[in-house]
Design a protein around this motif. Structure first.
Motif, PDB file in Angstrom:
ATOM      1  N   SER A  42       0.604  -5.906   5.491  1.00 13.67           N
ATOM      2  CA  SER A  42       0.415  -5.073   6.685  1.00 13.67           C
ATOM      3  C   SER A  42      -1.059  -4.946   7.033  1.00 13.67           C
ATOM      4  N   CYS A  43      -1.918  -4.989   6.026  1.00 13.19           N
ATOM      5  CA  CYS A  43      -3.361  -4.970   6.261  1.00 13.19           C
ATOM      6  C   CYS A  43      -3.795  -6.264   6.948  1.00 13.19           C
ATOM      7  N   ALA A  44      -3.167  -7.365   6.585  1.00 14.46           N
ATOM      8  CA  ALA A  44      -3.478  -8.647   7.224  1.00 14.46           C
ATOM      9  C   ALA A  44      -2.960  -8.681   8.652  1.00 14.46           C
ATOM     10  N   ASP A  45      -1.738  -8.210   8.872  1.00 22.10           N
ATOM     11  CA  ASP A  45      -1.147  -8.127  10.212  1.00 22.10           C
ATOM     12  C   ASP A  45       0.057  -7.203  10.142  1.00 22.10           C
ATOM     13  N   ALA A  46       0.088  -6.206  11.003  1.00 22.03           N
ATOM     14  CA  ALA A  46       1.145  -5.194  10.944  1.00 22.03           C
ATOM     15  C   ALA A  46       2.528  -5.772  11.207  1.00 22.03           C
ATOM     16  N   SER A  47       2.636  -6.713  12.130  1.00 24.22           N
ATOM     17  CA  SER A  47       3.950  -7.290  12.438  1.00 24.22           C
ATOM     18  C   SER A  47       4.492  -8.097  11.266  1.00 24.22           C
ATOM     19  N   VAL A  48       3.594  -8.772  10.545  1.00 26.15           N
ATOM     20  CA  VAL A  48       4.018  -9.490   9.339  1.00 26.15           C
ATOM     21  C   VAL A  48       4.465  -8.491   8.278  1.00 26.15           C
ATOM     22  N   GLY A  49       3.716  -7.397   8.123  1.00 30.53           N
ATOM     23  CA  GLY A  49       4.117  -6.369   7.166  1.00 30.53           C
ATOM     24  C   GLY A  49       5.449  -5.750   7.519  1.00 30.53           C
ATOM     25  N   ASP A  84       8.951  -5.306  -9.818  1.00 32.61           N
ATOM     26  CA  ASP A  84       8.866  -3.862  -9.989  1.00 32.61           C
ATOM     27  C   ASP A  84       8.525  -3.225  -8.645  1.00 32.61           C
ATOM     28  N   LEU A  85       8.973  -1.990  -8.446  1.00 32.67           N
ATOM     29  CA  LEU A  85       8.732  -1.316  -7.177  1.00 32.67           C
ATOM     30  C   LEU A  85       7.242  -1.230  -6.829  1.00 32.67           C
ATOM     31  N   PRO A  86       6.352  -0.842  -7.746  1.00 30.62           N
ATOM     32  CA  PRO A  86       4.930  -0.782  -7.375  1.00 30.62           C
ATOM     33  C   PRO A  86       4.378  -2.120  -6.876  1.00 30.62           C
ATOM     34  N   GLU A  87       4.856  -3.226  -7.437  1.00 29.45           N
ATOM     35  CA  GLU A  87       4.400  -4.545  -6.984  1.00 29.45           C
ATOM     36  C   GLU A  87       4.855  -4.805  -5.549  1.00 29.45           C
ATOM     37  N   ILE A  88       6.080  -4.417  -5.229  1.00 29.07           N
ATOM     38  CA  ILE A  88       6.608  -4.645  -3.882  1.00 29.07           C
ATOM     39  C   ILE A  88       5.861  -3.794  -2.863  1.00 29.07           C
ATOM     40  N   ILE A  89       5.655  -2.527  -3.190  1.00 34.26           N
ATOM     41  CA  ILE A  89       4.934  -1.643  -2.280  1.00 34.26           C
ATOM     42  C   ILE A  89       3.541  -2.180  -2.003  1.00 34.26           C
ATOM     43  N   ASP A  90       2.883  -2.679  -3.031  1.00 28.58           N
ATOM     44  CA  ASP A  90       1.534  -3.207  -2.849  1.00 28.58           C
ATOM     45  C   ASP A  90       1.547  -4.481  -2.012  1.00 28.58           C
ATOM     46  N   ALA A  91       2.542  -5.321  -2.184  1.00 26.35           N
ATOM     47  CA  ALA A  91       2.639  -6.547  -1.381  1.00 26.35           C
ATOM     48  C   ALA A  91       2.841  -6.206   0.090  1.00 26.35           C
ATOM     49  N   VAL A  92       3.708  -5.246   0.379  1.00 20.53           N
ATOM     50  CA  VAL A  92       3.939  -4.824   1.764  1.00 20.53           C
ATOM     51  C   VAL A  92       2.657  -4.244   2.358  1.00 20.53           C
ATOM     52  N   ARG A  93       1.944  -3.448   1.580  1.00 23.35           N
ATOM     53  CA  ARG A  93       0.673  -2.871   2.044  1.00 23.35           C
ATOM     54  C   ARG A  93      -0.331  -3.970   2.389  1.00 23.35           C
ATOM     55  N   ALA A 130       3.957   2.190   3.091  1.00 26.06           N
ATOM     56  CA  ALA A 130       3.109   1.053   2.722  1.00 26.06           C
ATOM     57  C   ALA A 130       2.628   0.293   3.951  1.00 26.06           C
ATOM     58  N   VAL A 131       3.500   0.133   4.947  1.00 20.81           N
ATOM     59  CA  VAL A 131       3.099  -0.541   6.186  1.00 20.81           C
ATOM     60  C   VAL A 131       1.971   0.229   6.866  1.00 20.81           C
ATOM     61  N   SER A 132       2.132   1.536   7.018  1.00 15.49           N
ATOM     62  CA  SER A 132       1.117   2.337   7.717  1.00 15.49           C
ATOM     63  C   SER A 132      -0.198   2.382   6.945  1.00 15.49           C
ATOM     64  N   LEU A 133      -0.121   2.462   5.629  1.00 21.09           N
ATOM     65  CA  LEU A 133      -1.351   2.464   4.833  1.00 21.09           C
ATOM     66  C   LEU A 133      -2.094   1.140   5.011  1.00 21.09           C
ATOM     67  N   GLY A 134      -1.367   0.034   5.013  1.00 25.73           N
ATOM     68  CA  GLY A 134      -2.011  -1.261   5.221  1.00 25.73           C
ATOM     69  C   GLY A 134      -2.684  -1.351   6.581  1.00 25.73           C
TER      70      GLY A 134
END
Length: 385
Positions: free
Chosen positions: A73-80, A61-70, A235-239
């Motif tokens: 990205s919180c762990a490492d921006a380049s990975v996100g 589902d889209l919300p799951e994907i957005i949260d995974a990307v976030r 999602a990347v920027s929020l992370g």
């Protein structure tokens, strides 16, 4: 663990996130994500999030994907960022003909497409021979891509003076050349080097016209490709912003006292006030992204997403979130004082990363003009005065 189900994916995602932060300096030094980490991402199913189930994908589902990307990205921006491009390439590929998608993902459900939508290539047809050439910057993830693409102008014999026709060239990665150009301040590990094409083409299997194509893949996840891409950027920027907040909290929790300060930063009212304000800003960005994601997903499930108005709305939300997060990280960096100035500081890296992410063309504040124009037109058409 190889993700064969959403439950397996959640476990593998947690394991991946736990392993990433300790290697961020390595990513920056290499200017790409190492092969073993890409292999772990593949095994976790990161690049299958958008792939349809009928092609052995997860089709989350889209919300799951957005949260995974976030979270990545919180762990490492380049990975996100690499996740956004690598996983999102499957979403973009559904705009290609079904046969083209099948040739890519039917062979490898973990396929990764890198490339650029900038119109910087040329396809020429002379004497029955087709040839493609061009150079595209910002091909994030190109070092581990299995396929690459570039947008081109089509020039056919006898039609040189006619209007430009836009075509997409999609070829296996070994048909392209990667240039070592990614020497930048932030998102260093994304490997966003230039790619070059100079090769004969088969017009039947290498060249595609995606203008006005109708989506063939059924399901809400494929109901509006451009609508969802903007939210991935947010999602990347929020992370990144959430990671920067955690970095500053770690500094404060260590008992750090700035020079000539009467107390440790964590105990000063000024620090607590400013920290609380930035936290509120990040929470507001999170709320906007969650609300827009849920709205888009509901429209997708109702088959009402693919409208210009909702595309503008989602873009407006994403641009606001990205720029709100950029301002928040600026403030967090300032609160960190001299401790965050060095390359070894994770917060300094977040500062560089967020500014690179916010530079993306799609996230520029100038695009707010579209939402303003739509708002005026909607007000006037409603006849409210």
């Amino acid at each position: 663990m190889t993700a064969a189900s959403p439950t397996d994916f959640a476990i593998a995602l947690n394991d991946l996130i736990a392993s990433i932060p300790a290697r961020s300096a390595e990513f920056e030094a290499m200017r790409r994500i190492p092969d073993d980490v890409i292999a772990q991402m593949r095994s976790a199913g990161i690049f299958k999030m958008f792939v349809p189930e009928e092609h052995n994908g997860l089709e989350l589902d889209l919300p799951e994907i957005i949260d995974a990307v976030r979270r990545l990205s919180c762990a490492d921006a380049s990975v996100g960022w690499t996740t956004m491009i690598g996983a999102g390439s499957a979403l973009f590929a559904t705009m290609l003909p079904r046969e083209a998608f099948q040739s890519i993902y039917g062979v490898d459900e973990n396929a990764i497409i890198a490339g650029s939508t900038q119109l910087l290539g040329v396809i020429e047809q002379r004497g029955g021979v087709w040839h493609g050439k061009g150079r595209w910057p910002f091909a994030s993830g190109c070092h581990h891509a299995t396929w690459m693409l570039g947008f081109c102008r089509l020039v056919t014999e006898g039609d040189e003076a006619g209007p430009h026709k836009v075509r997409v060239v999609v070829l296996p990665a070994d048909r392209w050349t990667i240039l070592d150009t990614w020497h930048v301040p932030g998102l260093k590990g994304s490997g966003s080097d230039d790619i070059v094409l100079n090769t004969p083409l088969d017009p039947e299997i290498d060249i595609f016209d995606i203008e006005g194509t109708q989506p063939w893949q059924k399901g809400p996840l494929y109901a509006g490709v451009p609508h969802m891409i903007a939210l991935l950027h947010a999602a990347v920027s929020l992370g990144i912003a959430q990671g920067a907040l955690n970095d500053l909290l770690a500094i404060a929790a260590s008992g750090r006292r700035q020079q000539r300060a009467a107390a440790p930063m964590r105990d000063t009212e000024a620090f607590q006030r400013d920290l609380g304000k930035v936290h509120a800003d990040i929470r507001a960005a999170e709320a906007v992204l969650q609300n827009q994601t849920q709205s888009h997903w509901q429209h997708a499930q109702n088959q009402t997403l693919a409208t210009d108005a909702l595309l503008v709305e989602g873009s407006q939300s994403a641009i606001w979130v990205v720029n709100q997060c950029r301002r928040a990280v600026d403030e967090l960096f300032a609160l960190g004082g001299s401790a965050v100035m060095y390359d070894s500081s994770p917060l300094q890296r977040r500062l560089r990363d967020i500014h690179m992410a916010a530079q993306h063309n799609l996230m520029q504040p100038r695009h707010f003009v579209k939402s303003g124009k739509l708002l005026v037109e909607t007000f006037e058409s409603a006849g409210v005065h």
